[in-house]
Design a protein around this motif. Structure first.
Motif, PDB file in Angstrom:
ATOM      1  N   GLY A 132       0.738  -1.221  -0.018  1.00  0.00           N
ATOM      2  CA  GLY A 132       0.115   0.108   0.183  1.00  0.00           C
ATOM      3  C   GLY A 132       0.342   1.498  -0.081  1.00  0.00           C
ATOM      4  O   GLY A 132       0.257   2.330  -1.089  1.00  0.00           O
ATOM      5  N   PHE A 133       1.946   1.113   0.500  1.00  0.00           N
ATOM      6  CA  PHE A 133       2.473   2.660   0.890  1.00  0.00           C
ATOM      7  C   PHE A 133       3.102   2.471  -0.458  1.00  0.00           C
ATOM      8  O   PHE A 133       3.633   3.905  -0.966  1.00  0.00           O
ATOM      9  CB  PHE A 133       3.941   2.461   1.672  1.00  0.00           C
ATOM     10  N   GLU A 134       4.145   1.430  -1.337  1.00  0.00           N
ATOM     11  CA  GLU A 134       4.186   2.132  -2.459  1.00  0.00           C
ATOM     12  C   GLU A 134       4.225   2.231  -4.210  1.00  0.00           C
ATOM     13  O   GLU A 134       3.835   3.615  -4.309  1.00  0.00           O
ATOM     14  CB  GLU A 134       4.957   0.491  -2.882  1.00  0.00           C
ATOM     15  N   ILE A 135       2.359   2.069  -3.493  1.00  0.00           N
ATOM     16  CA  ILE A 135       1.904   1.721  -4.343  1.00  0.00           C
ATOM     17  C   ILE A 135       1.258   3.507  -4.540  1.00  0.00           C
ATOM     18  O   ILE A 135       0.798   4.800  -5.868  1.00  0.00           O
ATOM     19  CB  ILE A 135       0.376   0.994  -4.209  1.00  0.00           C
ATOM     20  N   SER A 136       0.307   3.770  -3.411  1.00  0.00           N
ATOM     21  CA  SER A 136       0.200   4.879  -2.718  1.00  0.00           C
ATOM     22  C   SER A 136       1.482   6.439  -3.553  1.00  0.00           C
ATOM     23  O   SER A 136       1.496   7.707  -4.167  1.00  0.00           O
ATOM     24  CB  SER A 136       0.769   5.554  -1.279  1.00  0.00           C
ATOM     25  N   GLY A 137       2.729   5.656  -3.226  1.00  0.00           N
ATOM     26  CA  GLY A 137       4.295   6.600  -3.815  1.00  0.00           C
ATOM     27  C   GLY A 137       3.868   6.693  -4.640  1.00  0.00           C
ATOM     28  O   GLY A 137       3.899   7.626  -5.406  1.00  0.00           O
ATOM     29  N   LEU A 138       3.928   5.828  -6.053  1.00  0.00           N
ATOM     30  CA  LEU A 138       3.728   5.463  -7.019  1.00  0.00           C
ATOM     31  C   LEU A 138       2.435   6.732  -7.689  1.00  0.00           C
ATOM     32  O   LEU A 138       2.623   7.469  -9.007  1.00  0.00           O
ATOM     33  CB  LEU A 138       3.288   4.409  -7.507  1.00  0.00           C
ATOM     34  N   ILE A 151      -5.873   2.392   1.364  1.00  0.00           N
ATOM     35  CA  ILE A 151      -6.881   1.755  -0.019  1.00  0.00           C
ATOM     36  C   ILE A 151      -6.353   0.540  -1.569  1.00  0.00           C
ATOM     37  O   ILE A 151      -7.076  -0.547  -1.082  1.00  0.00           O
ATOM     38  CB  ILE A 151      -6.854   3.359  -0.521  1.00  0.00           C
ATOM     39  N   PRO A 152      -5.478   0.682  -1.498  1.00  0.00           N
ATOM     40  CA  PRO A 152      -4.855  -0.060  -2.013  1.00  0.00           C
ATOM     41  C   PRO A 152      -4.218  -0.854  -1.768  1.00  0.00           C
ATOM     42  O   PRO A 152      -4.578  -2.775  -1.935  1.00  0.00           O
ATOM     43  CB  PRO A 152      -3.507   0.042  -2.973  1.00  0.00           C
ATOM     44  N   LEU A 155      -7.912  -3.689  -1.970  1.00  0.00           N
ATOM     45  CA  LEU A 155      -7.946  -3.249  -2.695  1.00  0.00           C
ATOM     46  C   LEU A 155      -7.389  -5.003  -3.761  1.00  0.00           C
ATOM     47  O   LEU A 155      -7.819  -5.693  -3.662  1.00  0.00           O
ATOM     48  CB  LEU A 155      -7.762  -2.472  -4.391  1.00  0.00           C
ATOM     49  N   ALA A 156      -5.688  -4.853  -3.206  1.00  0.00           N
ATOM     50  CA  ALA A 156      -5.432  -5.308  -3.130  1.00  0.00           C
ATOM     51  C   ALA A 156      -5.395  -7.124  -2.357  1.00  0.00           C
ATOM     52  O   ALA A 156      -5.371  -8.338  -2.570  1.00  0.00           O
ATOM     53  CB  ALA A 156      -3.712  -5.870  -2.829  1.00  0.00           C
ATOM     54  N   VAL A 157      -5.863  -7.031  -1.399  1.00  0.00           N
ATOM     55  CA  VAL A 157      -6.845  -8.401   0.049  1.00  0.00           C
ATOM     56  C   VAL A 157      -8.016  -9.112  -0.636  1.00  0.00           C
ATOM     57  O   VAL A 157      -7.811 -10.054  -1.284  1.00  0.00           O
ATOM     58  CB  VAL A 157      -7.171  -7.527   1.146  1.00  0.00           C
ATOM     59  N   ALA A 158      -8.389  -7.800  -1.604  1.00  0.00           N
ATOM     60  CA  ALA A 158      -9.664  -8.790  -2.605  1.00  0.00           C
ATOM     61  C   ALA A 158      -9.476  -9.147  -3.221  1.00  0.00           C
ATOM     62  O   ALA A 158     -10.110 -10.051  -3.855  1.00  0.00           O
ATOM     63  CB  ALA A 158     -10.763  -7.307  -2.899  1.00  0.00           C
TER      64      ALA A 158
END
Length: 514
Positions: A132-138, A151-152, A155-158
């Motif tokens: 989640g940290f990396e995706i939010s950074g991207l 949030i990401p 979504l990844a869990v789902a």
């Protein structure tokens, strides 16, 4: 109770568990390549190089990390000798707990099953934090959009949960493609670092035993052994492989050898790129950004951008691999009465352990939500995902898996001694004993220095609360096993038998009819 396989069955492939065909994993779905890619995906090469290695260098101050991977590779190869031989005799999706039950008794197996469920679940939950940290950074860097890490992560869990319902061969293909690409990129960095070393040149100082001194050695051992997690999962898929007595042991040794060589080389490349004298300081300052800084200066911005994306997909591959393992442990436990019977059913269309998949999805969602709800506190709050959700859960999981490997080593010895075949297996049992003692020592060092491992301050309750999670799981499992022994002895006797329980019952019925 006998533990051998019956030869009186007319069609042993028709029903594979004593609960019926709807509680059987699909056989012949994985060969050597598919299983190897599935278990290696759990090691998440790029995540280890970008996340684990800078932490070991910067936080724990261990310059000799490349040497640690070599040493741990040797220890785990010793472990694999007995573990692989055990896999020829016991085919069960419960792997660790099944082996421990067959060697040390059903009650011990029950305790191990709870530890395995908690440990692997913790490791997967930890990865959601750094993902989640990396995706939010991207999003912030490339799209200038602020997205909260959770949030990401959710979504990844789902998405991971949805794939958990699908066929294992599809999952193996997904894992394999992602793994091969990220390995290729890491090797490209390794070659670039060796071609363009730092101020100290191609120094081999990181392989000097003197570099292993320091207060952070015990914690570094735990962090590095977590990088190997995955190879020991191959017996989990034994019921789904074409030739489990051959494929499982082959994959274990291939995985250990690959991981030890790959990570030793990559850790050495980091020391060469920064210089052994500077690697601790540089890693402490850059953190998970160290690898990306080094690749940008050597391989350019485009390569680094691709690396960021593959960092995410590599973590996703690891999550999917852990998810599959947890789902199969839950399936095995449900099949044998350690969890409600619903967990022992597979999906009719795919043969996947669907209820176990739902369990892991629900656990992961609750953990991510818990950290998200408390993540609106000031900077430095202990729920910062990349610093604590990843580190806390990963460390708890690594401790649990280390203890399981130690217990499994001793269970291998007990198993063959009880069968009266210890003489024929003596060299394997010696290897298992040596590995068990080494792994037990690593676990003791880990608990002793757990505060350093999770970044807790002096006197912090986290130093004992987090490792106590594994202790609590073990105690709960042992108590439940003891309860089953008194109240439901027939269920207690089946722990660790898996498919053989059905075969024994059917053979007994056939004998009675005759």
């Amino acid at each position: 109770m006998p533990t051998g396989r019956s030869t009186t069955l007319q069609d042993p492939a028709e029903i594979r568990t004593y609960k019926g065909q709807d509680r059987a994993l699909r056989a012949d779905r994985l060969g050597t390549a598919g299983l190897l890619l599935s278990v290696l995906a759990a090691s998440a090469p790029l995540m280890v190089v970008a996340g684990v290695m800078p932490t070991t260098f910067g936080v724990m101050g261990i310059v000799g990390q490349p040497l640690l991977f070599v040493i741990l590779g040797a220890v785990l190869a010793l472990f694999g000798i007995g573990y692989a031989e055990m896999s020829r005799h016991v085919h069960n999706a419960g792997a660790f707990y099944a082996y421990i039950a067959r060697g040390l008794g059903p009650t011990a197996g029950a305790g191990a099953s709870f530890v395995a469920l908690v440990a692997y679940s913790a490791m997967q939950c930890g990865v959601y934090g750094i993902l989640g940290f990396e995706i939010s950074g991207l999003f912030a860097t490339y799209l200038e959009i602020e997205v909260s890490w959770w949030i990401p992560a959710l979504l990844a869990v789902a998405l991971t949960g949805a794939l958990g319902w699908l066929k294992i061969d599809l999952n193996a293909k997904v894992l394999g493609v992602l793994l091969l690409i990220e390995c290729a990129l890491v090797v490209a960095f390794d070659l670039a670092a060796l071609a363009e070393p730092g101020a100290e040149g191609l120094s081999l100082h990181a392989f000097n035993p003197e570099t292993l001194s320091g207060a952070g050695l015990g914690t570094a051992l735990c962090f590095c052994i977590a990088a190997f997690v995955g190879f020991e999962q191959s017996p989990v898929y034994a019921e789904e492989t074409s030739e489990p007595h051959i494929v499982v042991s082959r994959v274990m040794f291939l995985a250990v050898g690959f991981v030890a060589l790959f990570f030793a080389l990559s850790a050495w490349a980091l020391t060469v790129a920064t210089g052994p004298a500077e690697v601790v300081k540089t890693s402490a300052e850059a953190g998970p950004g160290l690898l990306f800084q080094l690749t940008e200066s050597r391989l350019g911005a485009t390569f680094t951008d691709v690396l960021h994306v593959l960092f995410v997909t590599g973590m996703f591959a690891a999550m999917l691999s852990f998810h599959n393992v947890v789902a199969r442990y839950a399936f095995a436990m449900g099949r044998e009465g350690l969890l409600p019977a619903a967990f022992g059913r597979t999906n009719a269309g795919t043969g996947a352990p669907g209820t176990g998949s739902l369990l892991q999805t629900g656990i992961a969602a609750l953990v991510v939500i818990a950290f998200a709800v408390t993540d609106d506190l000031p900077a430095g709050d202990p729920t910062a995902p990349v610093l604590h959700l990843f580190t806390w859960m990963g460390s708890v999981g690594a401790l649990g898996v280390t203890l399981l490997m130690a217990a499994a080593s001793f269970a291998v010895i007990a198993f063959f001694v009880r069968r009266g075949t210890a003489g024929a297996q003596v060299w394997r049992l010696v290897a298992a004993g040596a590995a068990g003692l080494a792994l037990l020592a690593i676990a003791v060092y880990t608990v002793k220095d757990f505060g350093v491992l999770v970044g807790a301050g002096k006197g912090s309750a986290l130093s004992w609360v987090l490792p106590a999670i594994i202790g609590a799981a073990a105690v709960a499992g042992l108590l439940y096993g003891a309860l089953l022994r008194r109240s439901r002895p027939e269920v207690h006797a089946r722990i660790g038998l898996g498919n053989e329980a059905f075969r024994l019952d059917q053979a007994a019925g056939a004998g009675t009819a005759d």
